[in-house]
Design a protein around this motif. Structure first.
Motif, PDB file in Angstrom:
ATOM      1  N   SER A 129     -18.386   9.124 -19.242  1.00  0.00           N
ATOM      2  CA  SER A 129     -17.585  10.336 -19.085  1.00  0.00           C
ATOM      3  C   SER A 129     -18.046  11.042 -17.808  1.00  0.00           C
ATOM      4  O   SER A 129     -17.492  10.810 -16.741  1.00  0.00           O
ATOM      5  CB  SER A 129     -17.692  11.235 -20.321  1.00  0.00           C
ATOM      6  N   THR A 130     -19.096  11.851 -17.887  1.00  0.00           N
ATOM      7  CA  THR A 130     -19.646  12.452 -16.669  1.00  0.00           C
ATOM      8  C   THR A 130     -20.698  11.564 -16.016  1.00  0.00           C
ATOM      9  O   THR A 130     -21.073  11.788 -14.863  1.00  0.00           O
ATOM     10  CB  THR A 130     -20.278  13.812 -16.972  1.00  0.00           C
ATOM     11  N   LEU A 159     -13.588   9.747 -14.072  1.00  0.00           N
ATOM     12  CA  LEU A 159     -13.684  11.107 -13.555  1.00  0.00           C
ATOM     13  C   LEU A 159     -14.475  11.109 -12.256  1.00  0.00           C
ATOM     14  O   LEU A 159     -15.516  10.453 -12.142  1.00  0.00           O
ATOM     15  CB  LEU A 159     -14.352  12.027 -14.577  1.00  0.00           C
ATOM     16  N   GLU A 160     -14.012  11.862 -11.292  1.00  0.00           N
ATOM     17  CA  GLU A 160     -14.662  11.909  -9.983  1.00  0.00           C
ATOM     18  C   GLU A 160     -16.105  12.390 -10.093  1.00  0.00           C
ATOM     19  O   GLU A 160     -16.983  11.921  -9.362  1.00  0.00           O
ATOM     20  CB  GLU A 160     -13.881  12.823  -9.039  1.00  0.00           C
ATOM     21  N   LYS A 161     -16.365  13.301 -11.031  1.00  0.00           N
ATOM     22  CA  LYS A 161     -17.728  13.805 -11.212  1.00  0.00           C
ATOM     23  C   LYS A 161     -18.692  12.666 -11.515  1.00  0.00           C
ATOM     24  O   LYS A 161     -19.806  12.621 -10.979  1.00  0.00           O
ATOM     25  CB  LYS A 161     -17.751  14.830 -12.344  1.00  0.00           C
ATOM     26  N   ALA A 162     -18.272  11.738 -12.365  1.00  0.00           N
ATOM     27  CA  ALA A 162     -19.131  10.607 -12.718  1.00  0.00           C
ATOM     28  C   ALA A 162     -19.285   9.658 -11.544  1.00  0.00           C
ATOM     29  O   ALA A 162     -20.396   9.205 -11.236  1.00  0.00           O
ATOM     30  CB  ALA A 162     -18.552   9.864 -13.917  1.00  0.00           C
ATOM     31  N   GLU A 163     -18.186   9.351 -10.885  1.00  0.00           N
ATOM     32  CA  GLU A 163     -18.251   8.407  -9.776  1.00  0.00           C
ATOM     33  C   GLU A 163     -19.125   8.940  -8.650  1.00  0.00           C
ATOM     34  O   GLU A 163     -19.884   8.191  -8.030  1.00  0.00           O
ATOM     35  CB  GLU A 163     -16.832   8.088  -9.300  1.00  0.00           C
ATOM     36  N   GLN A 164     -19.054  10.253  -8.407  1.00  0.00           N
ATOM     37  CA  GLN A 164     -19.905  10.857  -7.385  1.00  0.00           C
ATOM     38  C   GLN A 164     -21.369  10.830  -7.807  1.00  0.00           C
ATOM     39  O   GLN A 164     -22.262  10.597  -6.982  1.00  0.00           O
ATOM     40  CB  GLN A 164     -19.466  12.297  -7.125  1.00  0.00           C
ATOM     41  N   ALA A 165     -21.625  11.041  -9.093  1.00  0.00           N
ATOM     42  CA  ALA A 165     -23.004  11.029  -9.581  1.00  0.00           C
ATOM     43  C   ALA A 165     -23.650   9.663  -9.384  1.00  0.00           C
ATOM     44  O   ALA A 165     -24.827   9.565  -8.987  1.00  0.00           O
ATOM     45  CB  ALA A 165     -23.038  11.425 -11.058  1.00  0.00           C
ATOM     46  N   ASP A 168     -24.356   9.232  -5.671  1.00  0.00           N
ATOM     47  CA  ASP A 168     -25.522  10.034  -5.260  1.00  0.00           C
ATOM     48  C   ASP A 168     -26.827   9.388  -5.709  1.00  0.00           C
ATOM     49  O   ASP A 168     -27.842   9.472  -5.002  1.00  0.00           O
ATOM     50  CB  ASP A 168     -25.425  11.444  -5.849  1.00  0.00           C
ATOM     51  N   ASN A 206      -8.248  16.647 -12.748  1.00  0.00           N
ATOM     52  CA  ASN A 206      -8.860  17.958 -13.019  1.00  0.00           C
ATOM     53  C   ASN A 206      -8.875  18.225 -14.521  1.00  0.00           C
ATOM     54  O   ASN A 206      -8.062  18.994 -15.031  1.00  0.00           O
ATOM     55  CB  ASN A 206      -8.096  19.063 -12.281  1.00  0.00           C
TER      56      ASN A 206
END
Length: 212
Positions: A129-130, A159-165, A168, A206
């Motif tokens: 998810s995240t 979700l973009e939040k997960a992919e960015q995490a 990073d 979103n």
């Protein structure tokens, strides 16, 4: 990104046993309060031998493709544990599992089973998810002196939040299926209608604003 045959097949399996459900007009409410058109409980796959077998085969193929030098298969507690065991058995590799946090008694282990310093490890998860819990497990592997090659999961909400995490953290993520493939498969099966597509797509972009 074009969806693959395997992604659509796994999505079809998850839909068939209602491990994943879509309700664009009667959204679910997550613990965080976010309203969502999708609910996922991949633990149900344990009860279907044919489907859990397809998942294990899929994971084994991903490991051979993206982490061929893996030395340990590590499942996240608790949902990743059975899948890690089946994959480790198929590949003839050691298996371990990783708790969310260290035990408060005994040896206070966070990692159960053997992960030795320097070993190459893949982490098996049921759902992204995240991405927070999966990355926490991968970090635990790293803190044990081993090398987390990648996280492999049954399904991702994309979700973009997960992919960015994951970007990073510098840890690759590979999944057997994902939200886009699920929507395609659900449309073909008549689970959703073409009129639902825009709303379903906007949730992934979103989720916090969806349905409000």
């Amino acid at each position: 990104m074009t969806t693959t045959k395997r992604e659509r097949e796994i999505a079809g399996h998850l839909l068939s046993i209602e491990a994943v459900a879509l309700r664009p007009h009667e959204p679910f409410t997550w613990t965080s309060g976010i309203k969502s058109p999708i609910y996922c409980d991949n633990r149900l796959t344990m009860s279907y031998p044919e489907i859990r077998g397809a998942i294990a085969e899929g994971f084994a193929s991903l490991v051979k493709e993206y982490a061929p030098d893996a030395e340990v298969i590590a499942g996240t507690a608790t949902a990743g544990i059975p899948h890690a065991a089946w994959v480790a058995d198929k590949l003839g590799l050691p298996m371990a599992y990783i708790r969310d946090k260290a035990k408060g008694h005994g040896k206070q282990n966070q990692i159960e089973g053997l992960i030795r310093p320097g070993q190459k490890v893949v982490v098996i998860e049921d759902l992204i998810s995240t991405g927070g819990s999966s990355l926490k497990a991968a970090v635990a592997v790293r803190e044990a002196g081993a090398d987390p090659l990648a996280v492999f999961a049954i399904f991702s909400y994309e979700l973009e939040k997960a992919e960015q995490a994951f970007r990073d953290a510098g840890i690759p993520l590979h999944t057997l299926s994902r939200y886009t493939a699920l929507i395609e498969t659900a449309l073909e099966a008549g689970v959703i209608q073409a009129a639902d597509l825009d709303a379903l797509a906007s949730w992934r972009v979103n989720p916090a604003a969806w349905g409000n």
